[in-house]
Structures are given as C-alpha cells and as structure tokens.
Design an enzyme around this catalytic site. Sequence first.
Site, mmCIF file in Angstrom:
data_model
loop_
_atom_site.group_PDB
_atom_site.id
_atom_site.type_symbol
_atom_site.label_atom_id
_atom_site.label_comp_id
_atom_site.label_asym_id
_atom_site.label_seq_id
_atom_site.Cartn_x
_atom_site.Cartn_y
_atom_site.Cartn_z
ATOM 1 N N ARG A 76 -0.730 15.084 -1.762
ATOM 2 C CA ARG A 76 -2.116 14.587 -1.764
ATOM 3 C C ARG A 76 -3.035 15.782 -1.933
ATOM 4 O O ARG A 76 -2.971 16.735 -1.180
ATOM 5 C CB ARG A 76 -2.435 13.885 -0.452
ATOM 6 C CG ARG A 76 -1.635 12.638 -0.233
ATOM 7 C CD ARG A 76 -1.673 12.246 1.211
ATOM 8 N NE ARG A 76 -2.984 11.747 1.608
ATOM 9 C CZ ARG A 76 -3.350 10.495 1.471
ATOM 10 N NH1 ARG A 76 -2.521 9.625 0.962
ATOM 11 N NH2 ARG A 76 -4.540 10.108 1.868
ATOM 12 N N GLY A 80 -4.927 3.677 -3.649
ATOM 13 C CA GLY A 80 -6.160 4.298 -4.093
ATOM 14 C C GLY A 80 -5.902 5.714 -4.569
ATOM 15 O O GLY A 80 -6.793 6.402 -5.054
ATOM 16 N N ASP A 85 0.865 -1.156 0.000
ATOM 17 C CA ASP A 85 0.000 0.000 0.000
ATOM 18 C C ASP A 85 0.915 1.222 0.000
ATOM 19 O O ASP A 85 2.099 1.127 0.306
ATOM 20 C CB ASP A 85 -0.846 -0.055 1.282
ATOM 21 C CG ASP A 85 -1.709 1.159 1.424
ATOM 22 O OD1 ASP A 85 -2.252 1.606 0.412
ATOM 23 O OD2 ASP A 85 -1.845 1.638 2.556
#
Lengths: 368, 1135
Positions: B609, B690, B415
């Site tokens: 992000r 994701g 991840d």
Amino acid sequence: MMASSYNAKEEDGHHSGASSGTGVSKNKKPDNTAFKQQRLPAWQPILTAGSVLPAFFVIGLIFIPIGIGLYVTSNNIKEFEIDYTGVSSDSPCYNCAKNFTWNTTEPCVCTVNFTLHQPFESNVFMYYGLSNFYQNHRRYVKSRDDRQLNGDLSALTDPSKECEPYRKSGDVSIAPCGAIANSLFNDTLVLYYVDSNNSISEIPLVKKGIAWWTDKHVKFRNPAGNSNLTLAFKDTAKPVNWAKPVYELDPSDPENNGFINEDFIVWMRTAALPTFRKLYRIIQKKSGATPTLPNGNYMLNITYNYPVLSFDGRKRMILSTISWMGGKNPFLGIAYITVGSICFFLGVVLLIIHHKYDNRNTSADIPS
Amino acid sequence: MGMDFSTLRTLISRYCVGEENWVDSRTIYIGHKEPPPGTEAFIQQRFPDNRIVSSKYTFWNFIPKNMFEQFRRVANFYFLIIFLVQLIIDTPTSPVTSGLPLFFVITVTAIKQGYEDWLRHKADNAVNQCPVHVVHHGKVVRKQSRKLRVGDVVLVKEDEAFPCDLILLSSSRDDGTCFVTTASLDGESSHKTYYAVQETKAYNAEKEVDTIHATIECEQPQPDLYKFVGRINIYMTTEPVARPLGSENLLLRGATLKNTEYIYAVAIYTGMETKMALNYQSKSQKRSAVEKSMNAYLVVYLCILISKALINTALKYVWQSDPNKDEPFYNQKTEAERQRHVLIRAFTDFLAFMVLFNYIIPVSMYVTVEMQKFLGSYFIMWDDEMFDEELGERAVVNTSDLNEELGQVEYVFTDKTGTLTENNMEFIECCVDGHVYVPHAICNGQVMPGAAGMDMIDSSPGPAAREHEELFFRALCLCHTVQVKEEDTVDGIKHGIHQGKSTSFYISSSPDEVALVEGMKRLGFTYLRLKDGRMEILNREDEVEKFDLLEVLTFDSVRRRMSVIVRASTGEVYLFCKGADSSIFPRVISGKVDQVRARVEQNAVEGLRTLCVAYRSLNPEQYEEVFQQLNRAKLALQDRDKQLAEAYDLIEKDLILLGATAVEDRLQEKAADTIESLHKAGIKVWVLTGDKMETAAATCYASKLFHRNTQILELTTKRTEEQSLHDVLFELSRTVLRQHGGMTRDTFSELSGDCTDYGLIIDGATLSAVMRPGQEGSNSGNYKEKFLEICRNCSAVLCCRMAPLQKAQIVKLIKASEEHPITLAIGDGANDVSMILEAHVGIGIMGKEGRQAVRNSDYAIPKFKHLKKMLLVHGHYYYIRISELVQYFFYKNVCFIFPQFLYQFFCGFSQQPLYDTAYLTLYNISFTSLPILLYSLMEQHINMDILKKDPCLYRDIAKNSLLRWPTFIYWTILGVYDAIVMFFGAYFLFDNTTFTSNGQMFGNWTFGTLVFTVLVFTVTFKLALDTHYWTWINHFIIWGSLIFFVVFSLLWGGIIWPFLNYQRMYYVFMQMLSSGPAWLSIILLITASLLPDVVKKVIWRTLWPTTTERIQQGRNNKRYEIALAYMSSDSLLME
C-alpha cells in the site's frame, strides 16, 4: 453500562449475549459440546441398491405367503346374497315395493325363496344391505344428538339443533331425534328352512351381540331416573317415520328397548360408503355336527316397510360365515400377493442394476 | 374551568410543536438561560424529554396493535378468513379445527412479542430511571435520566455513559479534551478525543459552569453518527462570540467517558431524538430464495385448493339435479335451507369445500419454518471452528432469515483490505526523491541513533536532498491523527513506543497511520504527544521539536488524502499532505515526480500500500487566507461538508512532492485456501476495493484469485484512453466468447481448468462509464449487457478504485442480471456497508475498522477464512434442511387432504370430512410437526468434514436445485399417489363387507381413522427414510411422535368426553385395532405408499448419482471395507 446493554439488546433480539464492551471476550468461546458442534454420534444409513435389496426380498417373501393365506381364507368363507328390492315385475316383492305408502297400517309382506347349494358351517351372520343410500352424507351424519342418546335428560327434551328438521314434532321434542334415527331400517326379516319333505321350520335368529359392546353399554343409555321406559320417554314424541315409539322397539325383550335397542344402535353407526351392509341377526351354530344352515331350500319372509325405490336404492339380505379376518373380501389377499410380488420383482431388478452399475460407480468414481 | 383552559393550552402548544418540527435547526439555551435582550429572538421550541421508548406496545394497545400486525401477514390473514367463514356458515369442520391452530400460532407469537416488549419496557425503565447529575443553580443535583431536558448542563464522571447527546463544555483536563469510547455504539474500542470549545473550556467547576451564558444553534437531529454541525454563541462581557461545533464536540448517548475525571456538557438531543435512538430503525428486510419458492408453491396450492373446491361444487350440483338424491326421504332439508337461493347455496357450498380442504396450506409451516430458522441459527453462533481466539469473537447472526441463502451463493463480492488481508500494517520502506530507505526488519523498539537505523539503497544524497529527507520524516510524524495512549488496557491497536519499560501506545482508527508513525520511529523520528495544541517529536539527535498544530484537514474517502497545517518553532508554517498517489500527483507542482512515481508503481505491483507525501510552505498572508477559508466553511450551518471540501480543495494545491511510503498488508490466514474452495464450489469471487489496481492485483495473485495461467483482461482507464469504451468492450467479449462459445456450458469442464481462465480487471472510472445511463439511448444498456457477458465468462473479477457506492452498484448490476444469481458481500469497513446492505447476504468481518460493517451485516464472522465453513457447511446444511422442510410440509398435507377430496365422490359431495375434528386439528400441530422440525435442525446428509474437504458438493445444490419445479411436482405426485393408495386401500377393505371376527360392522369414522393411521405412519416413515443422520434425539422424536399418536387416539376414543357434543370417536380406534385385517391393511398400505419413493431413490442413486450421493456411498463402502479389514485382522490374530 446501562446504555450499552440496552444497545446490545436492541441490535438483535436473538442473542442478548453478544454484548459490547471488552471484558466478556472470554465468555464468547462457544461450548465444545457434541450437540452444539453438531457432532452427536449418529447412525447414518443410506438407501442404496445393496442395502435395500434384502429388504425387498424379505418383504416379498413375507407378503406373498400372507396374501395367499388371506386369499384362501377369504375363498373359504361362504356368502349368500339376495336382492329383495322388488324392481322387476317377476320379483316377489314387486307389489310391496310398488304400492308403498307411508301411512299404511297394514304391513306388506312378501316371501323370497332361495336355495343354498353348500352348507354354512359354524355361526352364520345375517346382514341387510342397502345400496345408493348415503348414510355418509354430511347433513345426515351430523343429524343426531349423542347427549340425548347417552341418556342426558336435558337433551332428551331439548335436542341439539343439529337434529333439524327432525328435532321437534309440533312442540314435543323427538326422541331419538335426527335424520339417522328417523330413517331407521324397519324391514323385518324372518328365515325359514324348507326341508326335503316341504316342512317349514323357522330358523332362530339371535339379535344379541350385533352392536358394539361399548355402544350398547356405554355410549347409548336410556334416560336415567326412571326404570319404566314409557314414563322416561313420556315428554317426547316418536320420530316421524316410526310406527312405534322408541321404548317399544323390541316387544320381546324389555332390555332391548329405548336407546339401547341393538338394531337401533347398529343403524346409528353411519356407514362409510353409500353401498353398505349392517348386521341384522346371528344364526348360532347348532350343537353337534349338523351345519348351521344345511344346503337346501330356504324361505325369506319380509315385512316390507322400508322404501328405497324413490332414490333408486336396493335392499339385500346377506348370509355369511366369518373367519378371523371377517367376511368375504379377496382384496386384502390379492393386494398382499401383488405388493409382495412387486417387491420381489423389484428386488430382482435392483439386483441386476446393482451388479451392473453399482460396482462401477463405487470403485471407479470415488476419489480417495 | 381552569383545568379546561390548561388542557386547551397544552393542546394548542402541541399543535405548535407539530409545526416547529419543520424548523431545520434548533436553538438551545445552555442552563435554560435566556439570551441577553437585543440578540436575535429565537422561537422557543419544545423538545421531548429524555425518555427512551424502544417498546412497541403499551399495556392498553398491546392486543389490538399486535393482532393488527400479525394479521397483516398474508398467511395469518388467510387462516383468519377461513376461521371466520367457519364461524359464519355451516361448514363441515368445526371452527375449532382452524381456530385452534391459528389461536396457537397467534398466541405464541403474541407471547413472544409481548415478552420481548416487556423486556424492552424493563430496559427502558432501567435506562430512564438511572440517575444523572445535573447542574442546577450552581449545584449538582441528581435527577432521573428521563427527566433530563434539552439545555440542562450535565456532569458526567469517568466510566459513566452519556445520558443523551451532549455538547462538551469543559472537562477536568486543562486543554478541554476528553476521551470517549464508542464501543457500545459502533464497536470501536479505541479512545477518541473530543474537544471543548476554547471559550468554555475554562469553566470546569459546577459554580463556574453555571455562569456560562451561551446558546447553541444546531441542526435538527439526524441519524448519521458521524455528522454534526452547529454553532455556539457565547455572550461574554462584551459582544457575543460564535464558534463552530462539529462532531468532535458532540458526545453521543451510549458512548462512555474514559480517562477523564469528569466533564460538563449540555444536552442538545434527548430521548428519542438522540442519534442512538434514531439509529434503532431496523434495516430493510431481505427475503431468501427459498422463501420466494415457498410463496410460489403456496400460490400453486391455493390454485389447487380453489379448483378442488370449484370442481366439487360443480359436481355437487350435477349430482343433486335429481331431487331424490338431493333430498331423499331419509335426509330432508330444513325449511330455511330449502328457501335459500340456489346461488347463495352454491356459494356457501364453495366456501364449505374451501374450509374442508384448507389444511392443504398449513398454518404450522410458517411456524415451523420460523422456528427452524431461529433455532438453527444458534448452530452458527455455537460453532467452535468459527471462533477466533485472537479476537475472542465468534460468529454473530443478526438475522436468521437468510440461513439457507448461505447455501445458494453464486457470487461473492469481497473487500480487500481487512477482509482478504489482515489490515495489520507494517512499514516496509519509504522513498524520498527517489532514494529508498528501508528500516531494519526488527528494531526491538529501540530508537536507532543516526542513520544506522536504516539501509539506504541509493547513493547518499546531497545537502538539499538531506533537507528534503528530514522534511519528509517530519511530515510523516506530523501529518496524522494518531493518539498516544499512555495506559495498558486498550483493545485497539497496540504498539509499544518503548516496549518493556513504558506503557505508551499509538492508537488510531487507521492502521496505516500507526504503521507509518511506527516506521518513522524506527527511522529515528519519534512522535511523542500532542499537548496544548503542540505536537512534539523526538528527532534523531534526541531533541524535542515542537510544532503548533494549526489545522487538521481530515481524511475522507472522496479526497483520499489528509493534511495538517503546522507552525514550526522557527515560525514557518507548513502544510503537509499525504494521500493516494492519484490524488497527490495532480496537485504537485515540483519535486521528483517521475522517480517517485516509478517507485510507487513498483511497490504497488508487489502488493504494498503506497502513500505519497507532499508539502507546501505557507507565508503568513497565505496562512491567514487559508485560516479564513477554513473558518468560513466550519462556521457554515448548511452544507458544511460541501463547503469544507471546497475549502480543502483550494488549500491543498501547489504541493511539492517529498516522497512515498510503502506499507505491507499481509494476507489473512487461509485466505487463499478459502478463495480456492469457493472457486471449486462454483462460486465466482469478485474483489471490490478502493485500492490501486497494481496493489489489488498483487493481492489477487497472492490469494489465488488469479492463477499464473489466468489470462487477464483489462478494462481500465488506461485502455479506454487509447480506444473507445465501445471497442474495448466488444473486443474483450469476442476474446471471451471465442473460448467459451464452442462448447456447451458444462460446469465440470469449467472446473477442470483445461481451458483458459479469464480474469477481468476494471476500475471505478471505467465502471461508471459502463454504467452511465442514457448515453446514446439504447447503447448504454448494450454496454451493461456486454460487460455482464464478459463478467459471466470470467472466473475472477477485480474491481479497483471503487467508491463505496460503486461497490453497491456492481452488486446491484449482478443481482439484476437475467439469471438473478444470489450474491454475497463481505467486508469489514464502513465503505463496505452499502454493498453489504445491497447483496442478498451481507457478511461483516470483525475487523479493525470499526463495527459498522458488522452492525449492518446479516452475519458477522471474525475472519475471512470462516466464510468457507459458513457457506460450504452451514449454508449447505441449512439449504438441504429447509428445502426438505418445505417440500415435506406440502407433501404431508397433500397426503392429508387428498383423501378427503376423494371421499367427496362417495358421500354425495356433501363436504363430509373424512377425519375426526381432533385429527384434523392435531395432524399438523402435534402428530407430524416435531419430526420434521427436528430433521430441519439436525439433518446432515454428508459429514461436515467431507463438505469442507470437497467444495464441489456445493454445486449440487446450486440454483435452488432442491426447490425447482420438477422436484416440487415429484413430491406433489408422490403425495397424491400416497393419498390414493391410502384412500382406496381403505375403500376396498371396507367394500361392503366386515373385517371383524364377530361380524359387526364399522362406520365412516373407523374408515377415516384407518386412513388417518396409515397417513400418520406413512408420512413419518417417509421422513425417517429421508433422514441420513440418526442421533438419539431423532429416534426419540420420530418414534415418540408415533407413540404419541397411538396414545392420544386410545385416550381420545377411550372416554365419553363430557364437553363434546358428539361421541363419534368413542372406541373407534380400539375397535379398529381389535381387527386383524385392519392391522394387516395398515402394514400393507404403508408399504405400498413408501415403495415408489424408495425405488425411485435407489434407482436414481445407482443410475444417475449426484456427486453428493456418490460421496455418501463411497463413505459407506469405505466404512464397510474398514470393518472388513478389522474383521480379517481380528481373525488373523485369533489364529
């Protein structure tokens, strides 16, 4: 709190210490011990050509002399073997072998003549040998009752089931029971020396010390409570194939009767392989310089009681001297020489390999 | 009679309960008060009491149930069968020989399981008997926890754990909220807020709470901790009111009440129906590759065993065809034996041979393997280097079955957020309508007055923009679920609001939100608290603005956004929405989309992000409509989630874009180093995230997953829009194969990096297109193949925009590919759980997103960097250790049994055992078991520092290399050779001669003992030769077990054992030792047995050394050189 400890335990059976909550974080630091960190001091040997080489040479250098010594010792042992089964018609025991019946009262006696070309020094051991006789057959090996043989009174009258079908004769239990005892070797061998003037002298055969001391004195015992063996064995029957009951095995020596008869004990130690020999008698060394068995002619007198032809067996009589390493057996010496030579040879091969490849490997390919 | 009736009645009612279990919702009467007549008649249901039963056995069923479970294992069953055969038929060895080990194994296991169960009983009792406070007729009564029933109103005080699953009715706080930590449930130590229903929150005294008249309807219990739907019907004076209940009202058993003096709540799920209890169910068992090879070997040995028995049976009947051999005069059969049918005899003979040779499959191997795994796993937990000071956590082993699989990993799926990166967010900048604001790097927590706190990059905006800017800041201050924690001891995310003086922190389950709220504070807007449904913020002018919080449309990973609806003090209603760009842009109708998009993309490339913020202003009618929609969905009992999602979808539309934010997530310490090491170790690393492609790619570059010379292949929606998926796939595969097709797949050339590295980027949408089944029949399978082919030739793969389930899909795809590689998945969040469960080895990171990953993992480590030691050192060691353990076990039993097989040829195929019963029994249990167990715990063929420094060594054990068939065959042949040497060595020594100096003869037991002595010494020495790491423990155990064998033999033969039926071993061992040639032959045979293995090892090491061996040797040489240097320097000094 209860629920939390409960929960932690449920999560994993292995570590009840991994409990939840916030207060325990300090305890979680693992102990910094050499064992737990897998850093115990250790010797870390590696088998490389370089390190193994000396070992190979050393083994070679030790094994080859041992092997030579063993081989020479084995070769110095004198052994004489004669087959007296009586298979061919020209053999002296042919008739005895051919006409064998179980329920004869008249024993068949035959005589075999032979010549020793070399004198046998020191103690000479006399063996009988049987071939194709499966003393190591499972049905046979277990067909005995060690309790009975150890003098256990209850086992004397009620032997183990393992003894079947040699357990009872009618209603009376057999002592000693079982197939091994029943098939006791019962040929009688007597040795005569025929000297140059054809006078025959019997050679004294000692029957003491042919069985293991521990067997004779501990493992085998006559039924307790009665010094009179006849009475001690009164409720028992003799084995089917036997001519005499167990307490009359040795008429000459009352101490050698019953279960502690040495011939019997020797027979009861079942052989490992189908061709085997068993110690029969010992010919003690005579005093002085005369050899125990001087070279010359001998006569072997056989009371032929034991049938082997039915299963294609053979009977032999063996005379052998003994060294510290036992009887004649070149195997150990040859094996030592072989393994020693192989080691030595491999040592040389490895030395070559080591010089050709090892240096290259270690110097060139190791990243520093 | 009366008793009979009552039992009958309970029986009937029990049957009825069985039926009622099918009812999919339940009705609970709060305080056991019947609803007023006239309301819907509910079926009275029976619920279990609050007794927790985690124990498996009771006192009575322990023995049968435990036996049944143990004998379900194939190996145990096999030994049981052998044992029964031995009991039934006349077999060569006594039933003791196999019964005793089996009994030992079964007993030890039973004791272990019994003890564990006893502990569980104890824990159960402690939990079941702990007191709880129940409101009964307006009074608080103490009750034992297990007597608690559904419908009871419970009083829980601060720091107490909830005794069962409860619905919050009221709390000591006026707003009807309470704080709860679920640390013991899922490890999240942050305080979560739970809410009471508006209508009941006032009833916060024992007298009052008893007057509540209400029923609760809710679903039947299900294990999902975070899902709950229900409805409460409150019968007020007039008409009943229905209110929705959700997981925010449900207090779970196992959680603890915090910062709230007391609460009243009603029990809805009790005992084994609580969500915690439902979560006990163990995970599916994973089996390691080693275990699979072990089972394959077992099958081989079973075949060998059966064929051995068949051969011997056949030969026996050939040999016996001569009646004089079958039944010579000296060895008659019993009458019963003669009568038996020949087929039955043959069958029993076959079984007897099976029994004789059954030791070739050792019982003890299973025990040893299990002990090795269990004890060995402690080294992982004890590892100091895998302890993280910051978190105060060390590695956790949840299953010890997979230790060796750690040494076999070929693919690592990791991840990104929280695993590769810290998940420690820092607000970097925001962009409003294209104007960029950057707060000063360090603000010391001081609120900067006015605009001085920020740097404005663009020219100053006009008044309209100014309004947008303020709206943007307010949006970020309001659109979140951050709590303000006003105390000090929280383990979660701590950020001081007023550092130094006050003790307030922002707490949230999402670190992004904390970073955003913090960032806003630095830009002048401070979120103060949520009080009485009003959010208070401090604006730049130090004025407190209050907003009524009307609705929260919570975040979920499908929508990838969240919204709040607030009413400003002026009365305007706003919907603020923030979320991923891809989920915001399609819903935006106005705003400076292009500028914002450009900025977002630029930020993403830098690895930041990004989130987009938008708003929608609602007029009263619109709000009323929204309210209705939401309420309808919330009140739904069935498919509430789906209905909610639909409602959210309807509400979050026609947005006006405000701007975007950028938050940095720093890489974890040594993440790049770890990834490089894994690459060098020949492991392919895939990042599954994701996150957006650009962000993820930037992280990949930073973490050295992609190098500057890596050629990136893209398989993304953008490309497939231009060309068809088919074309893209084929083109990519052609590119990849051009490079790799020419040369042979040599691992070292791949390593050298001369050729171009390929990196693949694929996104979720394209992946699902690739994976889509049934598309044009066979073609879709083709896509998968092509995709796999491309992946196989890429050194690194990045999958972005992945849904949690897609992560698992990828893992599954690779797992099922033709090479069946071993996969490892590592992650920290709930979204990684599916792949952690799917992969061969699942590793959880003890991150900030809760403990779900850790709970579902096989191993858990505090940081990503610990993976390096986990794989390269621990995995390597465990693999080496267990492979030797397995091979050695089979080897030593071949050595053990093959002489027995050979002996049959010399004893008329009569199943005569070669060894004594005691030796047969104890060989595997005590003479040879401890050294190999110790080896498999302690062996270190290479120093662990070298293993860490040189990851290439990992390639030496890749692909199960030590347990492949050639190795297995080598060991087996070695075993057979040793057996032949031992047997025939003894045979020729015994050959028709004596080897004592007194002329006495030895029997068959001496023969067997001689072979056995050589055997025990040979196999122990063989292990000693394989041991590379001799600690004092190794010396102690190896020499100790040899000494034990000698001492045991002396003792066993030294006494007439009164309990034995036979005394065949009496003095056999001593007599053997009294003979010189026996000693000589023992030495000779041991040497001859060990010789070929030593020679093979030395020659292979010299001529074809593996990397491992080269390094071992190098180390030795170096040590030698150092020693030489020392000596020379010493001698110099001397002079």
